[in-house]
Design an enzyme around this catalytic site. Structure first.
Site, PDB file in Angstrom:
ATOM      1  N   SER A 260       2.292  78.116  18.799  1.00  0.00           N
ATOM      2  CA  SER A 260       0.981  78.295  19.412  1.00  0.00           C
ATOM      3  C   SER A 260       1.126  78.771  20.833  1.00  0.00           C
ATOM      4  O   SER A 260       2.165  78.601  21.467  1.00  0.00           O
ATOM      5  CB  SER A 260       0.228  76.971  19.396  1.00  0.00           C
ATOM      6  OG  SER A 260       0.875  76.090  20.309  1.00  0.00           O
ATOM      7  N   LYS A 261       0.043  79.346  21.312  1.00  0.00           N
ATOM      8  CA  LYS A 261      -0.002  79.863  22.677  1.00  0.00           C
ATOM      9  C   LYS A 261       0.325  78.780  23.696  1.00  0.00           C
ATOM     10  O   LYS A 261       0.858  79.068  24.746  1.00  0.00           O
ATOM     11  CB  LYS A 261      -1.421  80.369  22.961  1.00  0.00           C
ATOM     12  CG  LYS A 261      -1.562  81.856  22.756  1.00  0.00           C
ATOM     13  CD  LYS A 261      -2.875  82.316  23.318  1.00  0.00           C
ATOM     14  CE  LYS A 261      -3.122  83.741  22.873  1.00  0.00           C
ATOM     15  NZ  LYS A 261      -4.472  84.141  22.895  1.00  0.00           N
ATOM     16  N   ARG A 262      -0.057  77.541  23.360  1.00  0.00           N
ATOM     17  CA  ARG A 262       0.121  76.464  24.324  1.00  0.00           C
ATOM     18  C   ARG A 262       1.587  76.258  24.693  1.00  0.00           C
ATOM     19  O   ARG A 262       1.888  75.820  25.781  1.00  0.00           O
ATOM     20  CB  ARG A 262      -0.472  75.160  23.782  1.00  0.00           C
ATOM     21  CG  ARG A 262      -1.805  74.841  24.438  1.00  0.00           C
ATOM     22  CD  ARG A 262      -2.506  73.722  23.752  1.00  0.00           C
ATOM     23  NE  ARG A 262      -2.984  74.152  22.439  1.00  0.00           N
ATOM     24  CZ  ARG A 262      -2.756  73.496  21.323  1.00  0.00           C
ATOM     25  NH1 ARG A 262      -2.057  72.378  21.348  1.00  0.00           N
ATOM     26  NH2 ARG A 262      -3.219  73.939  20.174  1.00  0.00           N
ATOM     27  N   GLN A 263       2.490  76.551  23.769  1.00  0.00           N
ATOM     28  CA  GLN A 263       3.905  76.283  24.071  1.00  0.00           C
ATOM     29  C   GLN A 263       4.683  77.532  24.487  1.00  0.00           C
ATOM     30  O   GLN A 263       5.885  77.490  24.630  1.00  0.00           O
ATOM     31  CB  GLN A 263       4.576  75.633  22.861  1.00  0.00           C
ATOM     32  CG  GLN A 263       4.025  74.254  22.621  1.00  0.00           C
ATOM     33  CD  GLN A 263       5.007  73.387  21.850  1.00  0.00           C
ATOM     34  OE1 GLN A 263       6.206  73.575  21.905  1.00  0.00           O
ATOM     35  NE2 GLN A 263       4.484  72.430  21.128  1.00  0.00           N
ATOM     36  N   GLY A 264       4.011  78.625  24.646  1.00  0.00           N
ATOM     37  CA  GLY A 264       4.733  79.827  25.055  1.00  0.00           C
ATOM     38  C   GLY A 264       3.986  81.056  24.600  1.00  0.00           C
ATOM     39  O   GLY A 264       2.870  80.965  24.098  1.00  0.00           O
TER      40      GLY A 264
END
Ligand code: GLU
Length: 499
Positions: A260-264
């Protein structure tokens, strides 16, 4: 007409992205595997833009997708810009066909008009939640009489068209990656096929287009797995031959959660902007869920090699971990293989953003820059990380702490470092040909013999004073590239620092 009736062996795959404005790395993998499978079997690879969700349209997204697929050399044989005999390849331009096919389903009694309002559906859902039942359309419009339907239509009552999912059946199919899959139809909602705004849903448009474009293999991400039984019901309702299905494993973060975008970063564009090479990113993505088979250790592949080695039966079911260190490593391998002119060209724009570079008179000397880059080439993983490595070649004297001279493992203390620098300075002052690494080596080896110490006890202090860094290229190469004057100045500064 059944699929591939003219040419039963023709493999046709498609990449069918929604134009979101960027290409997700998972999308790149889907496109790549679909491309590879088609090319391996002398088939055709098709690009179809699935823009049925008019609310999510992003301007320029289609052009951007085409540009980026071309950048990765994933050439499609048919698509919005190249055309083809099964066009148009933009889904919204095929709306008439979708509507006609929905009408056909109505005629065949395989679909029905549903006049439920949003309020009706909300109420239905609330009631189901209260009874702890799974939220599903309760099919009430499926049983309207033709008289009731006629009346509602005469009043222009807004409605959708839903698929009549058969009751009490099992949908069984063979996924080329996952094997036999069975789903009970009673767990499947009566899908909306045409929305009240007259636009088709993904399910209808996708199946109709895959059929008319004679797609033989639907290769897509695991997140579409729950859609497949619905699609199969549609193929059956139309009496069309269904394509083969292959659902690719999910991409996971290192902690095994869904990428996901949240982790990279998830967009290919982000990686390219950060200086990763297209070839490296593509090669890395190829290995996310596929390998060339047991016993094969090759990890670096050209696109042609991938075409030759790829097959769907070697794609794994389990989620594939997106490991950025591996991407860095792979990018580093590609950088190592680049020729120096090209590598310099790629690094130059990053350097030009540095004041220490633009201010240095040496920045105009392209041969010097190439020599410096050559020294660092094997350590560069991405273009931007070459910048701190190159700084030492363009600044007067790199900033560092004298502690850097000390190295317990190599047995370098202050006294040894000082003596090594002083003796080397003397010897190098008399030495002229810094261009010749062999002779500078001989000169310093004499110092080592004279001091009766280990190589590292002399070479470590010299290397660290030349660079101000613990990690750097070797002493003799550094002396060659920095030249006599610059090298001696740095050694003298080192001696001053330690005295
Ligand atoms: N438009 C869908 C997507 O965004 C296509 C899924 C499929 O390949 O069927 O991925």
């Amino acid at each position: 007409m059944s699929i591939n009736s003219n040419n039963p062996r023709m493999i046709r795959t498609r990449f069918a992205p929604s134009p979101t404005g960027y290409l997700h790395v998972g999308g790149l993998r889907t496109a790549l595997y679909s491309f590879l499978y088609a090319k391996k079997h002398n088939g055709k690879f098709i690009l179809r833009i699935e823009d049925t969700d008019q609310e999510r349209l992003v301007e320029g997204a289609t052009e951007n997708l085409i540009k980026i697929l071309n950048l990765f050399n994933l050439k499609f044989d048919e698509g919005p810009d190249v055309g083809g005999e099964f066009g148009p390849y933009i889904q919204s331009e095929r709306r008439e066909l979708h509507i006609n096919e929905a009408e056909n389903l109505l005629k065949k009694n395989a679909a029905y008009r549903c006049f439920c309002t949003k309020e009706d559906l909300d109420k239905m859902r609330e009631e189901q939640q209260r009874l702890k039942k799974p939220p599903m359309y309760d099919k009430r419009c499926r049983f309207l009489s033709s008289e009731e339907i006629k009346q509602k239509l005469e009043k222009n009552t807004p409605h959708v068209i839903r698929l009549k999912v058969p009751e009490n059946q099992k949908i069984i199919y063979n996924d080329l990656i996952r094997g036999k899959i069975e789903v009970l139809t009673n767990t499947i909602d009566d899908q909306v096929l045409i929305k009240s705004d007259g636009f088709p849903t993904y399910h209808l448009a996708n199946v109709v287009d895959d059929h008319y474009m004679q797609i033989s293999h639907v290769i897509r991400g695991e997140e579409w797995l729950p859609s497949t039984p619905k699609h199969i019901i549609l193929y059956q309702a139309f009496d069309w031959k269904q394509p083969e299905f292959a659902h690719l494993p999910l991409l996971l973060n290192p902690d095994k959660t869904k990428l996901s975008k949240r982790q990279g970063d998830v967009a290919c564009e982000d990686y390219l902007n950060k200086g990763y090479l297209e070839e490296a990113l593509l090669n890395f993505v190829a290995m996310l869920g596929w390998n060339p088979g047991s016993g094969e250790t090759q990890e670096i592949f050209t696109l042609n090699e991938l075409i030759e080695k790829f097959d769907l039966n070697k794609v794994q079911k389990a989620g594939a971990i997106f490991n950025i260190e591996k991407l860095d490593w792979m990018n580093g391998l590609y950088i190592r293989q680049m020729d120096i002119e090209k590598l310099t060209e790629q690094i130059l724009p990053y350097l030009q953003k540095q004041e220490w570079f633009t201010k240095s008179p040496l920045s105009k000397d392209i041969k010097y820059l190439q020599e410096c880059i050559k020294l660092e080439q094997s350590r560069i993983k991405t273009f931007p990380d070459s910048i701190p490595m190159l700084e030492i070649f363009f600044t007067e004297q790199p900033e560092y702490d004298k502690k850097i001279f000390l190295n317990e493992k190599m047995k370098v203390d202050e006294a040894i470092a000082k003596e090594a620098l002083e003796k080397s300075l003397k010897a190098l002052e008399k030495h002229d040909n810094f261009d010749n690494e062999e002779t500078t080596k001989e000169t310093l080896m004499q110092v080592i013999t004279e001091m009766n110490v280990k190589n590292g006890q002399v070479l470590w202090p010299i290397r660290t004073t030349l660079t101000g860094r613990e990690f750097s290229p070797g002493v003799f190469e550094l002396l060659r590239v920095l030249g006599k004057e610059n090298s001696l100045k740095r050694i003298r500064n080192g001696i001053e620092k330690i005295s």
